[in-house]
Design a protein around this motif. Structure first.
Motif, PDB file in Angstrom:
ATOM      1  N   LEU A  58       0.911  -1.189   0.081  1.00 20.02           N
ATOM      2  CA  LEU A  58      -0.104  -0.104  -0.182  1.00 20.02           C
ATOM      3  C   LEU A  58       0.720   1.317   0.004  1.00 20.02           C
ATOM      4  O   LEU A  58       1.911   1.098   0.672  1.00 20.02           O
ATOM      5  CB  LEU A  58      -0.763   0.051   1.140  1.00 20.02           C
ATOM      6  N   PRO A  59       0.420   2.309  -0.542  1.00 17.75           N
ATOM      7  CA  PRO A  59       1.220   3.285  -0.686  1.00 17.75           C
ATOM      8  C   PRO A  59       1.704   3.917   0.471  1.00 17.75           C
ATOM      9  O   PRO A  59       0.792   4.320   1.449  1.00 17.75           O
ATOM     10  CB  PRO A  59       0.596   4.456  -1.681  1.00 17.75           C
ATOM     11  N   ASP A  60       2.734   4.360   0.781  1.00 17.55           N
ATOM     12  CA  ASP A  60       3.232   4.911   2.061  1.00 17.55           C
ATOM     13  C   ASP A  60       2.835   6.601   1.731  1.00 17.55           C
ATOM     14  O   ASP A  60       2.468   7.016   0.820  1.00 17.55           O
ATOM     15  CB  ASP A  60       4.583   5.047   2.256  1.00 17.55           C
ATOM     16  N   SER A  61       3.145   7.486   3.082  1.00 20.20           N
ATOM     17  CA  SER A  61       2.675   8.769   2.884  1.00 20.20           C
ATOM     18  C   SER A  61       3.605   9.688   1.609  1.00 20.20           C
ATOM     19  O   SER A  61       2.735  10.401   1.156  1.00 20.20           O
ATOM     20  CB  SER A  61       3.080   9.577   4.174  1.00 20.20           C
ATOM     21  N   ASN A  62       4.700   9.434   1.402  1.00 21.77           N
ATOM     22  CA  ASN A  62       5.305  10.024   0.337  1.00 21.77           C
ATOM     23  C   ASN A  62       4.888   9.724  -1.140  1.00 21.77           C
ATOM     24  O   ASN A  62       4.486  10.378  -2.007  1.00 21.77           O
ATOM     25  CB  ASN A  62       6.606   9.580   0.379  1.00 21.77           C
ATOM     26  N   THR A  63       4.308   8.413  -1.254  1.00 21.07           N
ATOM     27  CA  THR A  63       3.747   7.768  -2.296  1.00 21.07           C
ATOM     28  C   THR A  63       2.391   8.639  -2.603  1.00 21.07           C
ATOM     29  O   THR A  63       2.113   8.967  -3.738  1.00 21.07           O
ATOM     30  CB  THR A  63       3.548   6.433  -2.617  1.00 21.07           C
ATOM     31  N   ARG A  64       1.735   8.615  -1.232  1.00 18.93           N
ATOM     32  CA  ARG A  64       0.331   9.013  -1.757  1.00 18.93           C
ATOM     33  C   ARG A  64       0.411  10.650  -1.931  1.00 18.93           C
ATOM     34  O   ARG A  64      -0.366  11.331  -2.718  1.00 18.93           O
ATOM     35  CB  ARG A  64      -0.595   8.900  -0.363  1.00 18.93           C
ATOM     36  N   GLN A  65       1.239  11.349  -1.333  1.00 17.05           N
ATOM     37  CA  GLN A  65       1.401  12.707  -1.667  1.00 17.05           C
ATOM     38  C   GLN A  65       1.970  12.954  -3.005  1.00 17.05           C
ATOM     39  O   GLN A  65       1.467  13.701  -3.908  1.00 17.05           O
ATOM     40  CB  GLN A  65       2.555  13.291  -0.753  1.00 17.05           C
ATOM     41  N   GLU A  66       2.630  12.002  -3.938  1.00 22.67           N
ATOM     42  CA  GLU A  66       2.882  11.883  -5.333  1.00 22.67           C
ATOM     43  C   GLU A  66       1.727  11.713  -6.010  1.00 22.67           C
ATOM     44  O   GLU A  66       1.290  12.622  -7.056  1.00 22.67           O
ATOM     45  CB  GLU A  66       3.899  10.934  -5.461  1.00 22.67           C
ATOM     46  N   ILE A  67       0.845  10.885  -5.459  1.00 23.63           N
ATOM     47  CA  ILE A  67      -0.435  10.505  -6.360  1.00 23.63           C
ATOM     48  C   ILE A  67      -1.262  11.827  -6.225  1.00 23.63           C
ATOM     49  O   ILE A  67      -1.799  12.299  -7.229  1.00 23.63           O
ATOM     50  CB  ILE A  67      -1.048   9.225  -5.867  1.00 23.63           C
ATOM     51  N   PHE A  68      -1.460  12.405  -4.972  1.00 15.95           N
ATOM     52  CA  PHE A  68      -2.278  13.640  -4.888  1.00 15.95           C
ATOM     53  C   PHE A  68      -1.856  14.759  -5.882  1.00 15.95           C
ATOM     54  O   PHE A  68      -2.755  15.432  -6.442  1.00 15.95           O
ATOM     55  CB  PHE A  68      -2.391  14.045  -3.431  1.00 15.95           C
TER      56      PHE A  68
END
Length: 769
Positions: free
Chosen positions: A677-687
């Protein structure tokens, strides 16, 4: 000078005792000052070594009883005919000083002098000779090479003249059983008009004795050929039509990327068609060409057959069934009989799999009779030791041919016409672009050859055609590299059309995070293509397979799409269940076909989505016999006898525990990558990626990242989508998506990945499963 009479005292001919030249009595004084006479500069006529050196003139009285074609005659005195050891009706060769030699039939005359050589007025015009010029008359050699095909150009045809089979047939009848060399002019009466033709090309069948015949019949550098009932006459309106036809037919040199195959087939044909058998062995009389559609099998067979100048019989299955329904076997027998009568011959069997399919109970009686007929004809030709007949077969479905044809004595050899590699593709492109206006450099052609993975010759022809269309739309004078790049988006390899899946235009930059997975895929796919020498230098082979596992919605499939787009390779996407069939053996066959096509269009990528449906663990309660057979086939293809080649296998699953362990060993799926599952950095990139395309107001990305803990990438994407829909629900004129819309969306879209599944992945990584 002592002289004696040659025959009776009444004869006007005298023979010189010094040079044995026959001269006329009135030229005795001239000869005494010129003994032996010069064959080029003599001022009088004479006969030496049974060759007449005379003067050309026109026959005044052209009425010859019992002769239809007076223009083919040369008129000589009766005594000159005897001294030259000729007989009335014999063929003689007349050498003209400023024109080509001609062959004429000897006929007696009492006109002019004893050394005069007379033509009719029309024959003199055709031969382009001049009155009073010196000519040489000699006998025709005994060996006569026969002309198989004569190409002529019409010199004085009206614009309305139609070149049809009737015209060729009449020309054939009018000039049968005569002798001609290239450059001779002939004529024929056609509907009240005298048509004149010039012979431009004479072809003959191959023969070991041909060189000796040419040596004997070569007159001033010109070879004479005899026309027969089998001679084919080809008419052309002008020289340009002839040149175009000759260039179109002479295309063996234009076929690129098949040099080794051409050499091998050419040697087999020449060995079979020669008359003598040096070693007393049975030579190969047939070759079967097989390979993917569009690789040039039929073209290669036709061009090599034409190059050999043997009699050509082209048997195409589609033509037989469309034109001769119900009587196909009789037609095939007649065609083989024609080949024997006109030997040396080459028979081309196009689409052999249609003519000789594997026998089964579902075959019709007609198909069975055709197979029996072909078997009989093959065996009869094999038993004829001196039969100069060669058979070339073509097929793109080798396994569909009845096995009885694939043995010695029928199809002796099988040659694969492979899908061209980058070097061969460059060779083909260079030959296709020869004579074409383009601005491509050597580097540009190399780039096109490297990026056209899996393209066969027919695909490259289509690519060049599409590039030319693109240049025409730009109204450019020359084709440029950008035209080819645009054409590559529309032209796909022939072998991929059945399985090609349109992949979305996804780039690495469109996927947030997942840097480790991106690096592994680049190592497996891009590095071996870009840096092959590095792998060779270290003595390692790149990974052949990569397995991605993780929760649903974590961009596994999206990464596969990005890999296909970024690498530019042929991409075959397979959903696990779609390979299963209710028919026994069909599922395994489907797996074999996928890998076969991938090898044909290599370098390529096979993407198995939900591979646990195909590679489920054997002997488990959930596995079936079909699934086990499919898995066995998959294991064999991944690391079996047949090498995988430049094919990379990419697989994705969310249940790695259900995959058979044999599938996961090194050499098959080498690299196993967890896509969490995407971590916080990955979720930030997705957003960031999503909100860059949305007009937002009062939205804090960091706050959204904290609120989406345990969300998958797909669920983060769904949050942004639902927030936009909430804004539209309030007003269709909304200009921004605000924070309150995201708050409502987060209540609607909740994380659905169970904790138990995450623990299962952790246990799998810790090798507890």
């Amino acid at each position: 000078m002592a002289q004696q009479k040659t025959k009776k005292s009444a004869t006007p001919w005298l023979q010189c005792e010094n040079c044995y030249t026959n001269i006329i009595s009135k030229d005795t004084e001239k000869h005494s000052n010129d003994c032996p006479p010069s064959v080029t500069d003599s001022t009088y006529g004479f006969i030496k070594d049974e060759v007449l050196y005379g003067n050309l003139d026109v026959k005044n009285n052209e009425d010859v009883k019992g002769v239809v074609d007076k223009d083919c005659l040369v008129f000589l005195s009766q005594s000159a005919i005897q001294l030259c050891s000729l007989y009335i009706g014999d063929w003689a060769i007349i050498k003209l000083p400023a024109a080509l030699p001609v062959a004429k039939v000897v006929w007696p005359t009492t006109e002019k002098s004893l050394t005069s050589v007379l033509f009719t007025k029309h024959a003199l015009e055709l031969s382009r000779g001049e009155v009073s010029s010196s000519v040489v008359v000699s006998t025709m050699p005994e060996n006569h090479p026969e002309a198989s095909k004569i190409s002529v150009v019409i010199l004085n045809g009206p614009k309305s003249l139609e070149i049809n089979p009737e015209l060729s047939n009449r020309l054939h009848k009018a000039h049968n059983d005569k002798f001609y060399c290239v450059g001779n002019r002939i004529s024929m009466m056609y509907f009240g008009k005298i048509l004149k033709f010039e012979i431009k090309l004479i072809e003959t069948k191959p023969s070991q004795e041909l060189e000796e015949n040419f040596r004997q019949l070569k007159i001033d550098g010109h070879n004479f050929f005899k026309t027969t009932n089998k001679t084919m006459w080809k008419l052309f309106g002008d020289q340009s039509e002839l040149e175009k036809e000759h260039l179109d037919n002479n295309t063996v040199s234009k076929i690129g990327g098949l040099d080794e195959e051409i050499t091998e087939i050419r040697e087999a044909i020449s060995t079979c068609l020669q008359k003598s058998n040096k070693y007393g062995l049975k030579y190969s009389k047939s070759i079967l060409l097989y390979g993917n559609s569009g690789t040039g099998k039929t073209l290669l067979a036709l061009m090599l057959a034409k190059e050999s100048k043997a009699h050509l019989i082209n048997i195409c299955a589609s033509d037989l069934y469309s034109k001769y329904t119900g009587n196909v076997e009789e037609v095939i027998q007649n065609l083989f009989k024609e080949a024997i009568e006109h030997a040396p011959s080459i028979i081309i069997l196009d689409e052999v799999d249609v003519l000789c399919p594997s026998r089964s109970q579902r075959m019709t009686d007609s198909e069975k009779r055709i197979i029996a007929t072909l078997l009989t004809l093959f065996d009869s030709l094999s038993e004829m030791t001196d039969c100069q007949i060669f058979i070339l077969g073509t097929t793109n479905k080798l396994d569909s041919i009845d096995p009885v044809f694939r043995r010695h004595g029928r199809f002796d050899r099988e040659i694969e016409i492979c899908t061209p590699n980058p070097k061969s593709r460059k060779n083909i492109l260079n030959k296709l672009l020869k004579g074409v206006s383009h601005d491509l450099t050597e580097t540009d052609i190399n780039e096109i050859a490297l990026n056209t993975h899996g393209f066969v010759g027919a695909d490259l022809v289509s690519l060049c055609s599409r590039a030319g269309l693109n240049a025409s739309r730009r109204q450019a004078q020359n084709i440029a590299l950008e035209d080819f790049r645009l054409a590559q988006k529309y032209v796909r390899p022939s072998a991929m059309r059945e399985v090609q899946v349109e992949v979305a235009n996804v780039r690495w930059s469109d996927i947030g995070g997942q840097e480790n997975l991106k690096l592994i895929l680049k190592q497996a796919v891009e590095w071996p293509l870009i840096h092959p020498k590095s792998f060779i230098r270290l003595g390692v082979t790149p990974p052949k397979g990569v397995l991605m596992f993780g929760p649903p919605g974590c961009s596994k499939t999206m990464i596969a799409k990005a890999l296909a787009t970024e690498s530019g390779l042929n991409f075959i996407s397979i959903k696990g269940p779609e390979l299963f069939s209710k028919w026994v053996g069909e599922s395994e066959k489907a797996v074999r076909e996928v890998f076969r096509k991938a090898r044909q269009v290599a370098p390529s990528i096979i993407f198995f989505d939900e591979i646990d449906a195909l590679g489920g663990e054997r002997s488990s309660g959930s596995s079936t016999s079909v699934q086990e057979r499919v898995l066995a086939q998959l294991l064999t293809e991944l690391d079996g006898v047949s090498p995988l080649g430049d094919v990379t296998v990419l697989a994705a699953t969310n249940r790695p525990d259900r995959i058979d362990k044999a599938l996961l060993r090194p050499g098959r799926l080498d690299r196993i990558v967890y896509v969490p599952l995407p971590d916080s950095n990955t979720r930030q990139e997705i957003f960031k990626l999503k909100l860059a395309k949305m007009p937002v107001k009062n939205v804090n990305i960091e706050e959204l990242v904290k609120l989406t803990e345990r969300y998958s990438g797909a669920e983060v994407n769904a949050v942004c989508h639902e927030a936009a829909m909430m804004a539209l629900e309030e007003s269709l004129d909304s200009e921004f998506v605000e924070k309150r819309h995201f708050v409502k969306a987060l209540k609607l879209v909740v994380p659905r990945t169970p904790i138990a599944l995450i623990e299962l992945y952790q246990d799998y990584l810790n090798k507890k499963i």
